[in-house]
Every structure is written in C-alpha cells, then in structure tokens.
Scaffold this active site. Structure first.
Site, PDB file in Angstrom:
ATOM      1  N   ILE A 126      66.204  45.472  19.415  1.00 21.07           N
ATOM      2  CA  ILE A 126      65.045  44.967  18.553  1.00 21.07           C
ATOM      3  C   ILE A 126      65.415  44.172  18.221  1.00 21.07           C
ATOM      4  O   ILE A 126      65.917  43.496  17.833  1.00 21.07           O
ATOM      5  CB  ILE A 126      64.902  45.921  17.039  1.00 21.07           C
ATOM      6  CG1 ILE A 126      64.732  47.346  17.546  1.00 21.07           C
ATOM      7  CG2 ILE A 126      63.469  45.309  16.702  1.00 21.07           C
ATOM      8  CD1 ILE A 126      64.840  48.228  16.211  1.00 21.07           C
ATOM      9  N   PRO A 127      64.561  42.852  19.438  1.00 18.38           N
ATOM     10  CA  PRO A 127      65.453  40.975  19.354  1.00 18.38           C
ATOM     11  C   PRO A 127      64.718  40.255  18.288  1.00 18.38           C
ATOM     12  O   PRO A 127      64.161  39.756  18.263  1.00 18.38           O
ATOM     13  CB  PRO A 127      64.818  40.999  20.369  1.00 18.38           C
ATOM     14  CG  PRO A 127      63.480  41.829  20.588  1.00 18.38           C
ATOM     15  CD  PRO A 127      63.507  42.802  20.241  1.00 18.38           C
ATOM     16  N   CYS A 128      65.211  41.017  17.535  1.00 19.86           N
ATOM     17  CA  CYS A 128      64.922  39.625  15.943  1.00 19.86           C
ATOM     18  C   CYS A 128      65.293  38.328  16.362  1.00 19.86           C
ATOM     19  O   CYS A 128      64.679  37.487  15.684  1.00 19.86           O
ATOM     20  CB  CYS A 128      65.712  40.356  14.890  1.00 19.86           C
ATOM     21  SG  CYS A 128      66.564  40.531  14.667  1.00 19.86           S
ATOM     22  N   HIS A 129      66.664  38.359  16.636  1.00 18.03           N
ATOM     23  CA  HIS A 129      66.965  36.779  16.960  1.00 18.03           C
ATOM     24  C   HIS A 129      65.968  35.626  17.988  1.00 18.03           C
ATOM     25  O   HIS A 129      66.197  34.274  17.968  1.00 18.03           O
ATOM     26  CB  HIS A 129      67.903  37.194  18.088  1.00 18.03           C
ATOM     27  CG  HIS A 129      67.397  37.458  19.157  1.00 18.03           C
ATOM     28  ND1 HIS A 129      67.814  38.801  19.975  1.00 18.03           N
ATOM     29  CD2 HIS A 129      67.758  36.874  20.840  1.00 18.03           C
ATOM     30  CE1 HIS A 129      67.662  39.336  20.784  1.00 18.03           C
ATOM     31  NE2 HIS A 129      67.871  38.549  21.814  1.00 18.03           N
TER      32      HIS A 129
END
Length: 160
Positions: A126-129
C-alpha cells in the site's frame, strides 16, 4: 484466530519484517535491526509469507510494479478508504495528501489522511511512500524519509 508467523526479508534499504497467517500477510514493516532475526524455521513458513518476500525481491530488482500475494488490512472505515485510495497512485507516480482527501470525498481531511497514511502496516504494497506534500516536498514516512526518497527514486528508475 489463526496462528501468526514472522518472516524477515533483507532489502537494499534494511530488514523488513513480514507478519501474517497461513492465509494472508498483515504487516510489512522496516525493523531497523542490525542483525536479521528469523522466528520460524524455513520449512514451517506459510507460502503466502514466502510469496510476499519473493515479490518484494522482484520489486527491489525493478521487475515487479504490482503485488499479487494475499494480504489484508484492518483499520477504521476511514483508514480503509484512505488505504484503498493510496492503491490508485501508480508505480513511480506521486500524489499529495490533499489529492487523497479529495479522492475519498472529504477535502478537509488532509491531516486525517496523513494520520491514516502513518498507520499503514503494509509498507510498499500500500504505497504510502508515494504521498508527498502539496508543495512537492517529502513529508512523514514511518520507515524514515531517506527510505521514502529511495523508494521514489527506485520506482522512477524502473518505471515503464
């Protein structure tokens, strides 16, 4: 409740602790340990944890842009809406917290989006970056801003 397992994967930017059951991965977090710790014997590892580590390895080699292993996240309805919105930000792309707030239909929830982002336990997947400030600057990342920068540069390098 299903039995919980842990598998540690050594990435180019530090050890990642993968937690899950026989059915799904629930957590992928940087551990910042100096020495890897393995809590289960290799022959006892659930296939889903092995698949997660394999797909992370492909990601770090620039070969994988999406993840297909079974994972699950638990959180409030709001957090889940935010995490689902994060999944729409493409590999190598970035979006702002405000954009995510708009995507979930609550433009005033920018800080709450940031808080939900920080509670994401499935790092990279889950690409919170990929979420940055409206001013295009890097802001908050549980794994450290240097890792966020590294991940974004990595994805730009291997973007199709």
């Amino acid at each position: 409740m299903s039995k919980q397992y842990v598998l540690n994967y050594v990435s180019p930017i530090g050890e990642i602790e993968i937690q899950g059951t026989n059915e799904a991965v629930y957590s992928i977090m940087f551990s910042d340990r100096d020495v890897p710790v393995t809590r289960i014997k290799e022959d006892a590892r659930p296939q889903v944890l092995e698949e997660c580590a394999s797909q992370l390895d492909e990601y770090f080699k620039g070969e994988r842009h999406e993840f297909t292993f079974s994972y699950a996240f638990e959180g409030t309805d709001f957090q889940q809406r935010v995490w689902n919105a994060l999944m729409t930000v493409g590999y190598g792309e970035t979006s702002a917290y405000k954009d995510i707030a708009l995507a979930i239909g609550n433009e005033k929830a920018i800080r709450a989006v940031g808080s939900a982002n920080g509670k994401n336990k499935l790092s990279i997947v889950i690409p919170c970056h990929r979420i940055i400030g409206s001013n295009q600057k890097l802001t908050g990342y549980a794994g450290g801003l240097w890792r966020k920068e590294w991940l974004l540069q990595h994805e730009k390098r291997f973007q199709r």
